[in-house]
Motif scaffolding. Structure first.
Motif, PDB file in Angstrom:
ATOM      1  N   VAL A 293       0.862  -1.183   0.000  1.00  0.00           N
ATOM      2  CA  VAL A 293       0.000   0.000   0.000  1.00  0.00           C
ATOM      3  C   VAL A 293       0.897   1.231   0.000  1.00  0.00           C
ATOM      4  CG1 VAL A 293      -1.728   1.309   1.276  1.00  0.00           C
ATOM      5  CG2 VAL A 293      -1.865  -1.183   1.195  1.00  0.00           C
ATOM      6  N   ALA A 294       0.783   2.045  -1.043  1.00  0.00           N
ATOM      7  CA  ALA A 294       1.587   3.260  -1.150  1.00  0.00           C
ATOM      8  C   ALA A 294       0.877   4.385  -0.407  1.00  0.00           C
ATOM      9  CB  ALA A 294       1.795   3.628  -2.613  1.00  0.00           C
ATOM     10  N   LEU A 295       1.455   4.812   0.706  1.00  0.00           N
ATOM     11  CA  LEU A 295       0.866   5.897   1.490  1.00  0.00           C
ATOM     12  C   LEU A 295       1.254   7.247   0.882  1.00  0.00           C
ATOM     13  CD1 LEU A 295       1.501   4.522   5.100  1.00  0.00           C
ATOM     14  CD2 LEU A 295      -0.560   4.348   3.702  1.00  0.00           C
ATOM     15  N   PRO A 296       0.391   8.256   1.015  1.00  0.00           N
ATOM     16  CA  PRO A 296       0.648   9.528   0.331  1.00  0.00           C
ATOM     17  C   PRO A 296       1.751  10.374   0.935  1.00  0.00           C
ATOM     18  CG  PRO A 296      -1.353   9.655   1.647  1.00  0.00           C
ATOM     19  CD  PRO A 296      -0.912   8.220   1.676  1.00  0.00           C
ATOM     20  N   ALA A 297       2.203  10.082   2.147  1.00  0.00           N
ATOM     21  CA  ALA A 297       3.245  10.887   2.785  1.00  0.00           C
ATOM     22  C   ALA A 297       4.194   9.974   3.544  1.00  0.00           C
ATOM     23  CB  ALA A 297       2.630  11.920   3.739  1.00  0.00           C
ATOM     24  N   THR A 298       5.490  10.341   3.551  1.00  0.00           N
ATOM     25  CA  THR A 298       6.498   9.538   4.241  1.00  0.00           C
ATOM     26  C   THR A 298       6.207   9.416   5.724  1.00  0.00           C
ATOM     27  OG1 THR A 298       8.168  10.232   2.640  1.00  0.00           O
ATOM     28  CG2 THR A 298       8.966   9.372   4.748  1.00  0.00           C
ATOM     29  N   GLY A 299       5.722  10.508   6.332  1.00  0.00           N
ATOM     30  CA  GLY A 299       5.478  10.505   7.762  1.00  0.00           C
ATOM     31  C   GLY A 299       4.380   9.569   8.212  1.00  0.00           C
ATOM     32  N   LEU A 300       3.583   9.055   7.259  1.00  0.00           N
ATOM     33  CA  LEU A 300       2.511   8.137   7.636  1.00  0.00           C
ATOM     34  C   LEU A 300       3.023   6.736   7.927  1.00  0.00           C
ATOM     35  CD1 LEU A 300      -0.312   9.185   5.135  1.00  0.00           C
ATOM     36  CD2 LEU A 300      -0.105   9.755   7.559  1.00  0.00           C
ATOM     37  N   TYR A 301       4.176   6.364   7.371  1.00  0.00           N
ATOM     38  CA  TYR A 301       4.698   5.014   7.601  1.00  0.00           C
ATOM     39  C   TYR A 301       5.075   4.784   9.072  1.00  0.00           C
ATOM     40  CZ  TYR A 301       4.737   4.055   2.601  1.00  0.00           C
ATOM     41  OH  TYR A 301       4.351   3.832   1.302  1.00  0.00           O
ATOM     42  N   PRO A 302       5.791   5.728   9.731  1.00  0.00           N
ATOM     43  CA  PRO A 302       6.042   5.520  11.164  1.00  0.00           C
ATOM     44  C   PRO A 302       4.759   5.459  11.987  1.00  0.00           C
ATOM     45  CG  PRO A 302       7.522   7.191  10.289  1.00  0.00           C
ATOM     46  CD  PRO A 302       6.522   6.901   9.215  1.00  0.00           C
ATOM     47  N   LEU A 303       3.769   6.311  11.646  1.00  0.00           N
ATOM     48  CA  LEU A 303       2.506   6.277  12.378  1.00  0.00           C
ATOM     49  C   LEU A 303       1.794   4.942  12.201  1.00  0.00           C
ATOM     50  CD1 LEU A 303       1.100   9.862  11.670  1.00  0.00           C
ATOM     51  CD2 LEU A 303       1.939   8.977  13.850  1.00  0.00           C
ATOM     52  N   ALA A 304       1.800   4.431  10.961  1.00  0.00           N
ATOM     53  CA  ALA A 304       1.136   3.156  10.695  1.00  0.00           C
ATOM     54  C   ALA A 304       1.825   2.015  11.430  1.00  0.00           C
ATOM     55  CB  ALA A 304       1.114   2.881   9.191  1.00  0.00           C
ATOM     56  N   THR A 305       3.151   2.030  11.456  1.00  0.00           N
ATOM     57  CA  THR A 305       3.893   0.963  12.137  1.00  0.00           C
ATOM     58  C   THR A 305       3.614   0.972  13.635  1.00  0.00           C
ATOM     59  OG1 THR A 305       5.648   1.136  10.465  1.00  0.00           O
ATOM     60  CG2 THR A 305       6.184   0.005  12.521  1.00  0.00           C
ATOM     61  N   LEU A 306       3.686   2.165  14.246  1.00  0.00           N
ATOM     62  CA  LEU A 306       3.388   2.255  15.668  1.00  0.00           C
ATOM     63  C   LEU A 306       1.934   1.884  15.947  1.00  0.00           C
ATOM     64  CD1 LEU A 306       4.672   3.083  18.395  1.00  0.00           C
ATOM     65  CD2 LEU A 306       3.714   5.365  18.027  1.00  0.00           C
ATOM     66  N   GLY A 307       1.028   2.284  15.039  1.00  0.00           N
ATOM     67  CA  GLY A 307      -0.379   1.939  15.219  1.00  0.00           C
ATOM     68  C   GLY A 307      -0.622   0.441  15.190  1.00  0.00           C
ATOM     69  N   LEU A 308       0.113  -0.281  14.354  1.00  0.00           N
ATOM     70  CA  LEU A 308      -0.029  -1.737  14.315  1.00  0.00           C
ATOM     71  C   LEU A 308       0.411  -2.370  15.634  1.00  0.00           C
ATOM     72  CD1 LEU A 308       1.277  -2.341  10.690  1.00  0.00           C
ATOM     73  CD2 LEU A 308      -1.006  -2.928  11.527  1.00  0.00           C
ATOM     74  N   GLY A 309       1.477  -1.834  16.229  1.00  0.00           N
ATOM     75  CA  GLY A 309       1.895  -2.343  17.531  1.00  0.00           C
ATOM     76  C   GLY A 309       0.852  -2.095  18.603  1.00  0.00           C
ATOM     77  N   VAL A 310       0.224  -0.917  18.557  1.00  0.00           N
ATOM     78  CA  VAL A 310      -0.832  -0.610  19.528  1.00  0.00           C
ATOM     79  C   VAL A 310      -2.039  -1.519  19.307  1.00  0.00           C
ATOM     80  CG1 VAL A 310      -2.457   1.169  20.281  1.00  0.00           C
ATOM     81  CG2 VAL A 310      -0.068   1.777  19.816  1.00  0.00           C
ATOM     82  N   ILE A 311      -2.373  -1.790  18.046  1.00  0.00           N
ATOM     83  CA  ILE A 311      -3.485  -2.697  17.745  1.00  0.00           C
ATOM     84  C   ILE A 311      -3.199  -4.094  18.300  1.00  0.00           C
ATOM     85  CG2 ILE A 311      -4.649  -3.919  15.862  1.00  0.00           C
ATOM     86  CD1 ILE A 311      -4.460  -1.331  14.246  1.00  0.00           C
ATOM     87  N   ALA A 312      -1.969  -4.564  18.151  1.00  0.00           N
ATOM     88  CA  ALA A 312      -1.605  -5.880  18.684  1.00  0.00           C
ATOM     89  C   ALA A 312      -1.768  -5.903  20.197  1.00  0.00           C
ATOM     90  CB  ALA A 312      -0.171  -6.223  18.295  1.00  0.00           C
ATOM     91  N   PHE A 313      -1.315  -4.845  20.864  1.00  0.00           N
ATOM     92  CA  PHE A 313      -1.449  -4.756  22.321  1.00  0.00           C
ATOM     93  C   PHE A 313      -2.917  -4.794  22.744  1.00  0.00           C
ATOM     94  CE2 PHE A 313      -2.113  -1.900  25.983  1.00  0.00           C
ATOM     95  CZ  PHE A 313      -1.416  -2.608  26.953  1.00  0.00           C
ATOM     96  N   ALA A 314      -3.744  -3.976  22.087  1.00  0.00           N
ATOM     97  CA  ALA A 314      -5.154  -3.884  22.466  1.00  0.00           C
ATOM     98  C   ALA A 314      -5.917  -5.158  22.112  1.00  0.00           C
ATOM     99  CB  ALA A 314      -5.794  -2.678  21.782  1.00  0.00           C
ATOM    100  N   ALA A 315      -5.627  -5.741  20.942  1.00  0.00           N
ATOM    101  CA  ALA A 315      -6.334  -6.953  20.528  1.00  0.00           C
ATOM    102  C   ALA A 315      -6.039  -8.107  21.482  1.00  0.00           C
ATOM    103  CB  ALA A 315      -5.949  -7.322  19.101  1.00  0.00           C
ATOM    104  N   ALA A 316      -4.784  -8.244  21.870  1.00  0.00           N
ATOM    105  CA  ALA A 316      -4.430  -9.319  22.805  1.00  0.00           C
ATOM    106  C   ALA A 316      -5.092  -9.085  24.160  1.00  0.00           C
ATOM    107  CB  ALA A 316      -2.919  -9.404  22.961  1.00  0.00           C
ATOM    108  N   GLY A 317      -5.086  -7.840  24.636  1.00  0.00           N
ATOM    109  CA  GLY A 317      -5.731  -7.553  25.901  1.00  0.00           C
ATOM    110  C   GLY A 317      -7.221  -7.826  25.864  1.00  0.00           C
ATOM    111  N   GLY A 318      -7.865  -7.485  24.739  1.00  0.00           N
ATOM    112  CA  GLY A 318      -9.282  -7.753  24.609  1.00  0.00           C
ATOM    113  C   GLY A 318      -9.611  -9.231  24.576  1.00  0.00           C
ATOM    114  N   ALA A 319      -8.660 -10.048  24.123  1.00  0.00           N
ATOM    115  CA  ALA A 319      -8.869 -11.494  24.075  1.00  0.00           C
ATOM    116  C   ALA A 319      -8.447 -12.184  25.366  1.00  0.00           C
ATOM    117  CB  ALA A 319      -8.092 -12.087  22.894  1.00  0.00           C
ATOM    118  N   GLY A 320      -8.111 -11.408  26.387  1.00  0.00           N
ATOM    119  CA  GLY A 320      -7.676 -12.001  27.651  1.00  0.00           C
ATOM    120  C   GLY A 320      -6.267 -12.542  27.615  1.00  0.00           C
ATOM    121  N   ALA A 321      -5.487 -12.131  26.608  1.00  0.00           N
ATOM    122  CA  ALA A 321      -4.108 -12.589  26.464  1.00  0.00           C
ATOM    123  C   ALA A 321      -3.157 -11.475  26.903  1.00  0.00           C
ATOM    124  CB  ALA A 321      -3.836 -13.016  25.026  1.00  0.00           C
TER     125      ALA A 321
END
Length: 550
Positions: free
Chosen positions: A213-241
């Motif tokens: 996926v080609a993002l329109p700005a370079t600065g969005l890639y760091p945000l997306a990467t950090l956001g994926l880590g936060v999603i992993a944290f929240a998803a695991a917590g929501g599943a009781g893991a």
């Protein structure tokens, strides 16, 4: 909140942030961990000094847990899988079996020496048995250590938050009867396995998405990467893991994938990680009242000594004995189990659960962490030197955003030639770095030198090396080999392996001193090449002379 109150809050937050950054700079110059000054800044702002009243343990727990997740994501993004893959099993044992042993030994010491009831003793043991990822990442990565020793401590600090959080929650809610060992083991196993699976799946899915996926700005890639880590944290917590396990593993997957703008992503994550550390430590400093800490000094000292001198060494030996780890590395790993913000955050859990005596427990943990910071952190380099495990030939990575290193698949490394190193007096071409590697710059006494093949390395030189990602491991092995045995390292069978026993490497230093000295004199007599400062700073292209290891 009115607009004026918002302005005041933002002004105060900005001032605290800048004060925290200044504290980090001051701490580095004084040789102290920044954690200590961040905590001191929080205490200074508290109600006993400047009057800011903050005693909401529930809010501190929520914000602290979120900050730890960010710190673990950043730690995962900066962890190399090539360093970690051979250490997964021993680090996993340290993070599980090692934590259990440490909890039991520390709890027994608190119960027998301080007369604590078993619930508070087990809580205290669980709270202080977790090493701190932020402290470990910031301290160990600036030391020239063998990758095995440093990697074990780093991986353990990334993995062991999850088991300790589970134990603290179990002991906090067990007001009458503690659950059986089988029930606790089953809960820990589920949380760790489920958290690992969720983290790996989200990391792999995020990698595939960011590649195509080609993002329109370079600065969005760091945000997306950090956001994926936060999603992993929240998803695991929501599943009781375990959200901590998921966040760390997702960060490792994303950090080791070939993604666009990796250097910018790591720099952004490092900045956010620092922001999380500063905010976390200042908040924890606000949470305690200095007037209540005096009564915690003696129990904190007793528990700290039990943990440092008994519990931690016993847990390390029990976990690493089957892997034939040298006693020097075991001693270093025992000492390098740094404590920081994690125990203080965990100490808020029993307060939220209204466990009797939990406020005093927080004070004990706070004092213990401060003592650990004062004792362990500053002397860690000296301990490494005393045990003989420092690696003077170990190159360190330099993060450069201005150069298109990601596009070229290249790494920029820096190497410092310490006093007494066998690298001293070696000519550049004698390093024989594998192609297509090259020494591009030497910084000597504040001056920059563009080296020629015959330029001599000297003690105190900072050497910049450009290599490819594929050749990096060979480059580091070659540098370690020359640092251990000199220019004739290959003749002595020295390959620069990571797992070479440091004591054996040190003992071999004297064997070839006479031969090397004689060889150097004969080369000087036979060679008509001389080097002068004026000649050394001329530019030359000599990558063809460095191809191949003898």
């Amino acid at each position: 909140m009115s607009l004026q109150q918002l302005y005041a809050a933002l002004l105060a937050g900005g001032v605290v942030l800048l004060a925290g950054i200044a504290a980090a700079r001051t701490a580095s110059r004084l040789g102290l961990p920044g954690l200590l000054l961040f905590l001191a800044l929080g205490v200074l702002l508290g109600e006993d000094v400047l009057g800011i009243d903050f005693d909401d343990a529930g809010l501190a727990q929520t914000l602290g847990t979120s900050a730890l997740a960010i710190i673990l994501i950043e730690g995962g993004l900066s962890t190399r899988w090539s360093d970690l893959r051979r250490l997964v099993l021993p680090s996993a044992l340290l993070a599980t079996v090692g934590v259990a042993v440490s909890v039991l030994v520390t709890a027994a010491g608190a119960h027998l020496l301080l007369g604590m009831d078993w619930q508070l003793a087990l809580l205290l043991g669980a709270i202080v048995s977790s090493t701190d990822a932020a402290a470990v990442f910031s301290v160990l990565r600036v030391l020239p250590l063998p990758r095995r020793a440093a990697g074990l401590v780093e991986a353990e600090s990334g993995f062991n938050d999850a088991p300790t959080v589970i134990l603290v929650l179990v002991f906090s809610t067990a007001a009458v009867d503690l659950p059986g060992p089988v029930a606790v083991a089953g809960q820990i196993t589920y949380q760790l396995v489920a958290g690992a699976v969720i983290g790996l799946l989200i990391g792999w899915a995020g990698t595939a998405a960011l590649r195509y996926v080609a993002l329109p700005a370079t600065g969005l890639y760091p945000l997306a990467t950090l956001g994926l880590g936060v999603i992993a944290f929240a998803a695991a917590g929501g599943a009781g893991a375990s959200g901590f396990m998921a966040a760390y593993l997702a960060g490792i997957v994303l950090g080791n994938a070939v993604l666009p703008h990796r250097a910018a992503t790591r720099s952004f994550a490092e900045g956010v990680g620092w922001l999380a550390q500063i905010g976390l430590f200042v908040m924890l400093g606000l949470l305690v009242n200095p007037s209540e800490l005096g009564s915690a000094l003696l129990p904190a000292t007793v528990v700290g000594l039990v943990l440092l001198l008994v519990a931690r060494p016993v847990s390390v030996v029990a976990c690493l004995f089957p892997f034939r780890t040298s006693w020097r590395e075991q001693a270093f790993i025992s000492w390098a189990g740094l404590r920081g913000a994690v125990p203080i955050v965990l100490a808020t859990f029993p307060i939220v659960a209204a466990v009797p005596g939990s406020q005093q427990l927080l004070n004990i943990v706070f004092v213990l962490v401060v003592l650990f910071v004062l004792v362990q952190g500053p002397v860690l380099p000296a301990v490494a030197r005393l045990l003989g495990i420092t690696q003077p030939g170990q190159a360190r990575e330099v993060s450069i955003e201005a150069a298109p290193l990601d596009v070229l698949g290249a790494d920029l490394l820096t190497l410092t030639v310490p006093p007494g190193s066998r690298l001293h007096g070696v000519e550049i071409f004698e390093l024989r770095l594998p192609a297509p590697s090259n020494v591009v710059l030497i910084i000597r006494d504040g001056d920059t030198i563009v080296p020629e093949p015959v330029t001599l390395l000297r003690e105190g030189d900072d050497v910049l090396i450009v290599t490819t990602s594929d050749a990096r491991q060979q480059v580091e092995c070659r540098l370690r080999a020359v640092a251990r045995r000199g220019r004739l390292a290959h003749w002595y069978g020295e390959r620069g392996d990571i797992d070479t026993d440091p004591g054996r490497a040190a003992s071999m230093e004297g064997e070839s001193a006479q031969w090397t000295s004689a060889t150097r004199r004969s080369r000087a007599a036979a060679s008509s090449i001389t080097t002068t400062p004026g000649k050394e700073i001329t530019s030359a292209s000599w990558s063809s002379t460095t191809g191949g290891v003898p």
